[in-house]
Design a protein around this motif. Structure first.
Motif, mmCIF file in Angstrom:
data_model
loop_
_atom_site.group_PDB
_atom_site.id
_atom_site.type_symbol
_atom_site.label_atom_id
_atom_site.label_comp_id
_atom_site.label_asym_id
_atom_site.label_seq_id
_atom_site.Cartn_x
_atom_site.Cartn_y
_atom_site.Cartn_z
ATOM 1 N N LEU A 135 0.837 -1.197 0.000
ATOM 2 C CA LEU A 135 0.000 0.000 0.000
ATOM 3 C C LEU A 135 0.872 1.247 0.000
ATOM 4 O O LEU A 135 2.067 1.191 0.283
ATOM 5 C CB LEU A 135 -0.912 0.003 1.233
ATOM 6 N N THR A 136 0.251 2.380 -0.293
ATOM 7 C CA THR A 136 0.952 3.661 -0.272
ATOM 8 C C THR A 136 0.068 4.707 0.387
ATOM 9 O O THR A 136 -1.135 4.501 0.585
ATOM 10 C CB THR A 136 1.293 4.141 -1.703
ATOM 11 N N GLY A 137 0.679 5.832 0.739
ATOM 12 C CA GLY A 137 -0.059 7.009 1.180
ATOM 13 C C GLY A 137 -0.943 6.798 2.396
ATOM 14 O O GLY A 137 -0.559 6.171 3.381
ATOM 15 N N ARG A 138 -2.154 7.338 2.296
ATOM 16 C CA ARG A 138 -3.098 7.346 3.419
ATOM 17 C C ARG A 138 -3.438 5.933 3.883
ATOM 18 O O ARG A 138 -3.502 5.668 5.096
ATOM 19 C CB ARG A 138 -4.365 8.090 2.994
ATOM 20 N N ALA A 139 -3.648 5.023 2.940
ATOM 21 C CA ALA A 139 -4.005 3.647 3.305
ATOM 22 C C ALA A 139 -2.866 2.969 4.047
ATOM 23 O O ALA A 139 -3.090 2.257 5.037
ATOM 24 C CB ALA A 139 -4.378 2.857 2.051
ATOM 25 N N LYS A 140 -1.647 3.168 3.592
ATOM 26 C CA LYS A 140 -0.479 2.571 4.251
ATOM 27 C C LYS A 140 -0.338 3.102 5.673
ATOM 28 O O LYS A 140 -0.117 2.334 6.622
ATOM 29 C CB LYS A 140 0.777 2.882 3.443
ATOM 30 N N GLU A 190 -0.821 2.326 11.537
ATOM 31 C CA GLU A 190 -1.366 2.801 12.811
ATOM 32 C C GLU A 190 -2.134 1.686 13.524
ATOM 33 O O GLU A 190 -1.974 1.472 14.726
ATOM 34 C CB GLU A 190 -2.276 4.005 12.586
ATOM 35 N N ILE A 191 -2.960 0.963 12.774
ATOM 36 C CA ILE A 191 -3.715 -0.142 13.364
ATOM 37 C C ILE A 191 -2.769 -1.238 13.844
ATOM 38 O O ILE A 191 -2.889 -1.748 14.974
ATOM 39 C CB ILE A 191 -4.721 -0.711 12.347
ATOM 40 N N GLY A 229 1.262 -3.962 20.196
ATOM 41 C CA GLY A 229 1.559 -3.456 21.528
ATOM 42 C C GLY A 229 2.332 -2.169 21.570
ATOM 43 O O GLY A 229 2.868 -1.797 22.623
ATOM 44 N N ASN A 230 2.401 -1.444 20.451
ATOM 45 C CA ASN A 230 3.145 -0.182 20.400
ATOM 46 C C ASN A 230 4.552 -0.328 20.971
ATOM 47 O O ASN A 230 5.040 0.525 21.729
ATOM 48 C CB ASN A 230 2.368 0.925 21.121
ATOM 49 N N GLY A 231 5.203 -1.416 20.591
ATOM 50 C CA GLY A 231 6.580 -1.627 20.995
ATOM 51 C C GLY A 231 6.756 -2.365 22.294
ATOM 52 O O GLY A 231 7.889 -2.635 22.708
ATOM 53 N N VAL A 254 -11.877 2.056 18.060
ATOM 54 C CA VAL A 254 -11.061 3.072 17.390
ATOM 55 C C VAL A 254 -10.604 2.567 16.026
ATOM 56 O O VAL A 254 -10.675 3.279 15.016
ATOM 57 C CB VAL A 254 -9.841 3.437 18.267
ATOM 58 N N HIS A 255 -10.146 1.313 15.995
ATOM 59 C CA HIS A 255 -9.625 0.752 14.749
ATOM 60 C C HIS A 255 -10.657 0.744 13.628
ATOM 61 O O HIS A 255 -10.310 0.931 12.456
ATOM 62 C CB HIS A 255 -9.133 -0.679 14.981
ATOM 63 N N GLU A 256 -11.919 0.532 13.985
ATOM 64 C CA GLU A 256 -12.928 0.443 12.926
ATOM 65 C C GLU A 256 -13.066 1.754 12.170
ATOM 66 O O GLU A 256 -13.309 1.763 10.962
ATOM 67 C CB GLU A 256 -14.275 0.008 13.506
#
Length: 429
Positions: free
Chosen positions: A229-234, A239-240, A246-248, A346-348
């Protein structure tokens, strides 16, 4: 070829000539203390923790058994992967694959085909078969995977309804996806409501075994799409996935939370341990995500799948948590479900507007693929839920073969509630 684990103490038979073991999963608490193939490791050397939040708690009920072939294709693959010699030509594999495809049988529910795909995709995930690295790019395994997945995809496309498509604008795509995934007030019994109100101890174990096929690998099959993917979708997908991983923080990875839930009810949390118990439809649900994620031409389908997946997660997970609490299970079991009530709400929004919607805006030609992936997710996962619920309503197991419930349900080790209290809670309802 063997899976990991054994009820009770670990055996010493992991380096038997001619057998290949499933790796301990990255979610296994033994991952950093045992050899990567589990050889010679003794689970009794580590006492189960009484701390429900301990990520290192080790369930004593480890389960070991050989992977069971389900037909000629999986039998040939298992024999080949178990060989200690260098990768070789798998005689007869192409013929058996062709015979299965030409038979016209239901590939979605075909045990042999779905186990074969599970093993073949497992070569690319790693930590599935010990010598899988040698077979990942072998000409015979690649050819078999391509033929099986083309037939599998073809059947999915015939089965999945073709929707009326919205405009390829992000908000229009999101609106259509929310309409598609909205709860149906006229729907009949649902698995999540059954779990909330009527789940038994044995069914709780089955539920976790069924979900472990995907959830101990949670986020991995969708992550194949990131470089496609690229751009906004990527950006939306990253982010999801950052939340999913676990955000690291390893202990906050969703796969790790589920592994703790499994150990909390007495199950072995190493990946693939219970694959012999998983019916074809459960394997098909996971294989479908791998199919979408690993093929660049299906990047629209994987985006649509993830959008539908996230948009139908929050409410059911709240009901799952309620059902496990009703049986007396504590935070170390319910935290996975509680986490998804909030996270997926949030993810949805991100998945619908920025991932699916953003992809449709940047590549309008993928609009139909996005909705194919979303509808395929809903259809196949509905079939999984229907299989489980119909089995339970008929007083039967949803698993392929009898499960050793006694080994799991007695002395559950790291859950704060005692077996006796759970037995009483279950009997009272």
């Amino acid at each position: 070829m063997k899976l990991s684990g054994q009820s009770g103490a670990r055996s010493q038979g992991f380096d038997t000539i001619g057998e290949v073991m499933m790796h301990p999963t990255e979610n296994s608490p033994a991952h950093e203390t045992a050899p990567h193939n589990g050889a010679g490791y003794d689970a009794t050397a580590v006492a189960p923790s009484t701390n429900p939040d301990a990520a290192s708690a080790l369930c004593e009920n480890w389960h070991d058994e050989e992977i069971e072939p389900r037909g000629p294709i999986s039998s040939l693959l298992i024999d080949a992967f178990a060989s200690q010699s260098s990768p070789h030509t798998i005689d007869g594999l192409a013929d058996e694959v062709s015979a299965a495809i030409e038979s016209g049988r239901d590939l979605v529910r075909d045990d042999d085909v779905q186990l074969a795909l599970y093993l073949l995709y497992g070569l690319y995930y790693g930590r599935v078969v010990e010598n899988g690295d040698q077979w990942e790019w072998h000409v015979d395994t690649i050819a078999a995977r391509l033929e099986l997945e083309r037939a599998f995809e073809g059947q999915l496309r015939r089965l999945v309804p073709t929707p009326e498509l919205p405009n390829a604008a992000a908000e229009d795509v999101a609106k259509a996806l929310f309409a598609l995934t909205a709860p149906d007030p006229d729907a009949g019994p649902s698995l999540s409501r059954h779990v909330a109100k009527s789940l038994t101890r044995e069914q709780a174990v089955e539920f976790m075994v069924q979900r472990s096929v995907y959830t101990l690998k949670e986020a991995d099959p969708h992550s194949w799409a990131i470089p496609r993917l690229t751009g906004r979708a990527k950006a939306a997908l990253v982010e999801i996935q950052a939340d999913e991983y676990g955000n690291g923080r390893r202990e906050r990875m969703h796969s790790e939370l589920f592994a703790r839930s499994m150990r909390g009810i007495g199950l072995d949390s190493r990946y693939g341990t219970y694959v012999n118990f998983a019916p074809a439809i459960t394997l098909a649900s996971f294989n479908m995500i791998s199919l979408f994620g690993m093929n660049r031409r299906l990047r629209g389908a994987i985006a649509g799948h993830l959008a539908a997946f996230e948009m139908t997660s929050s409410i059911p997970n709240g009901l799952y948590a309620r059902g496990f609490r009703r049986l007396g299970f504590g935070k170390n079991v319910t935290e996975y479900f509680d986490e998804h009530v909030e996270a997926d709400a949030v993810h949805e929004q991100i998945a619908a507007r920025d991932l699916a919607g953003g992809l449709a805006e940047s590549e309008p030609a993928l609009l139909s693929e996005i909705f194919f992936g979303a509808r395929a997710c809903l259809l196949i996962d509905d079939w999984v839920g229907e299989h489980i619920l119909e089995s339970w309503m008929a007083g039967e197991s949803s698993l392929r073969k009898p499960f050793p419930f006694d080994a799991v349900l007695t002395g559950r080790g790291d859950d704060p509630a005692s077996s006796a209290s759970i037995t009483s809670a279950g009997a009272a309802r």
